[in-house]
Design an enzyme around this catalytic site. Structure first.
Site, mmCIF file in Angstrom:
data_model
loop_
_atom_site.group_PDB
_atom_site.id
_atom_site.type_symbol
_atom_site.label_atom_id
_atom_site.label_comp_id
_atom_site.label_asym_id
_atom_site.label_seq_id
_atom_site.Cartn_x
_atom_site.Cartn_y
_atom_site.Cartn_z
ATOM 1 N N HIS A 190 -8.554 -5.463 -7.965
ATOM 2 C CA HIS A 190 -7.663 -4.654 -7.124
ATOM 3 C C HIS A 190 -6.339 -4.502 -7.869
ATOM 4 C CE1 HIS A 190 -5.044 -3.408 -3.864
ATOM 5 N NE2 HIS A 190 -6.138 -3.014 -3.232
ATOM 6 N N ASN A 192 -10.023 -4.071 3.500
ATOM 7 C CA ASN A 192 -9.345 -5.043 2.652
ATOM 8 C C ASN A 192 -8.136 -5.541 3.441
ATOM 9 O OD1 ASN A 192 -7.936 -6.481 0.773
ATOM 10 N ND2 ASN A 192 -7.435 -4.738 -0.549
ATOM 11 N N TRP A 193 -8.290 -6.733 3.977
ATOM 12 C CA TRP A 193 -7.226 -7.253 4.842
ATOM 13 C C TRP A 193 -6.001 -7.703 4.045
ATOM 14 C CZ3 TRP A 193 -9.603 -10.934 9.128
ATOM 15 C CH2 TRP A 193 -10.474 -10.193 9.937
ATOM 16 N N GLU A 245 -8.964 3.552 -6.604
ATOM 17 C CA GLU A 245 -7.753 3.418 -5.805
ATOM 18 C C GLU A 245 -6.550 3.806 -6.662
ATOM 19 O OE1 GLU A 245 -8.309 0.442 -2.369
ATOM 20 O OE2 GLU A 245 -7.544 -0.632 -4.086
HETATM 21 C C1 3PY Z 1 -4.875 0.357 0.474
HETATM 22 O O1 3PY Z 1 -5.413 1.290 1.058
HETATM 23 O O2 3PY Z 1 -3.666 0.143 0.556
HETATM 24 C C2 3PY Z 1 -5.668 -0.559 -0.368
HETATM 25 O O3 3PY Z 1 -5.127 -1.152 -1.274
HETATM 26 C C3 3PY Z 1 -7.092 -0.789 -0.065
HETATM 27 O O4 3PY Z 1 -7.645 -1.722 -0.935
#
Ligand code: 3PY
Length: 248
Positions: free
Chosen positions: A94, A9-10, A166
């Site tokens: 996200h 995820n850039w 996440e």
């Molecule tokens: C992270 O690892 O900071 C993320 O948000 C990946 O999506």
């Protein structure tokens, strides 16, 4: 046996010149046969990914999508447009979108549906804040986020999605959930999907995200319900991204 999937995820990073170096590095170093690899890039760089990654083993995708198919939604990007640029995946929900753009569980679910309708794989992100974890509400929060998506998807569509856990407190902070802690949440998410469809639950890839890096990847990816990673900062260096993929 679920094949591992590692997605970069850039976020809002990149430049045409820098991306080219990064993408070529990833393609050159990717050991085919290991994990599936993908990068989710800012929308203006999708054409560049299509040009540089077509015909390689590295897929690409976007970081957000509109819940609407077309129309007067200034600034939005439709799933069909992402599809035209060869995207395979799109992130939805996200935590940075939920926090800074006030995306509700219901909106995230509609985005997942829009992605599926255009033939894309939505990577549905869920996660709790530090306050929620400390209040013992982790499973309540992530299961409510997942439930909103389960509520709008029929079973065959459900089989196509990817989930990403996440923890918000581990995003961009350098803190990582311990493997055991992450595994516990992944198992709870899989159980919730299994209540709807055992087959979908068995096949669903649930990625861990939140400061995954080469040093912690092996332990996290060794957990039985962790099927890959959604990688933030470490995805911006080919060497680190590839090291994570190699640990999968
Ligand atoms: C992270 O690892 O900071 C993320 O948000 C990946 O999506």
């Amino acid at each position: 046996m679920r094949r591992k999937l590692v997605i970069g995820n850039w976020k809002m990073n990149g430049s045409l010149a820098g991306n080219s170096v990064l993408l070529r590095g990833i393609v050159a170093g990717h050991a085919a046969g290991k994990a599936d690899l993908a990068v989710c890039v800012p929308a203006p760089y999708l054409a560049q990914c299509q040009a540089e990654l077509s015909g390689t083993a590295v897929a690409w995708g976007a970081q957000d999508v509109s819940a609407y198919a077309a129309g007067a939604y200034t600034g939005e990007v439709a799933a069909s447009m992402l599809q035209e640029f060869g995207c395979r995946h799109v992130l939805v929900g996200h935590s940075e979108r939920r926090a800074y753009h006030h995306e509700s569980n219901e909106l995230v679910a509609q985005k997942a549906l829009a992605a599926l309708n255009a033939g894309l794989v939505p990577v549905v992100c869920v996660g709790e804040t530090l306050e929620e974890r400390e209040a013992g509400r982790t499973n309540v929060v992530v299961c409510a986020q997942l439930q909103a998506v389960l509520d709008v998807l029929e079973n065959p569509a459900l089989e196509k999605i990817v989930l990403a856990y996440e923890p918000v407190w581990a995003i961009g902070t350098g803190k990582t959930a311990t493997p055991a802690l992450a595994q516990e949440v992944h198992a709870a998410l899989r159980k919730q999907v299994a209540e709807r469809s055992a087959g979908a639950a068995a096949g669903m890839r649930i990625l861990y995200g939140g400061s995954m890096k080469p040093e912690n990847a092996k332990d996290l990816l060794g957990q039985s319900d962790i099927d890959g990673g959604l990688i933030g900062g470490a995805a911006l260096k080919a060497q680190d991204f590839l090291a994570i993929a190699a640990a999968a």
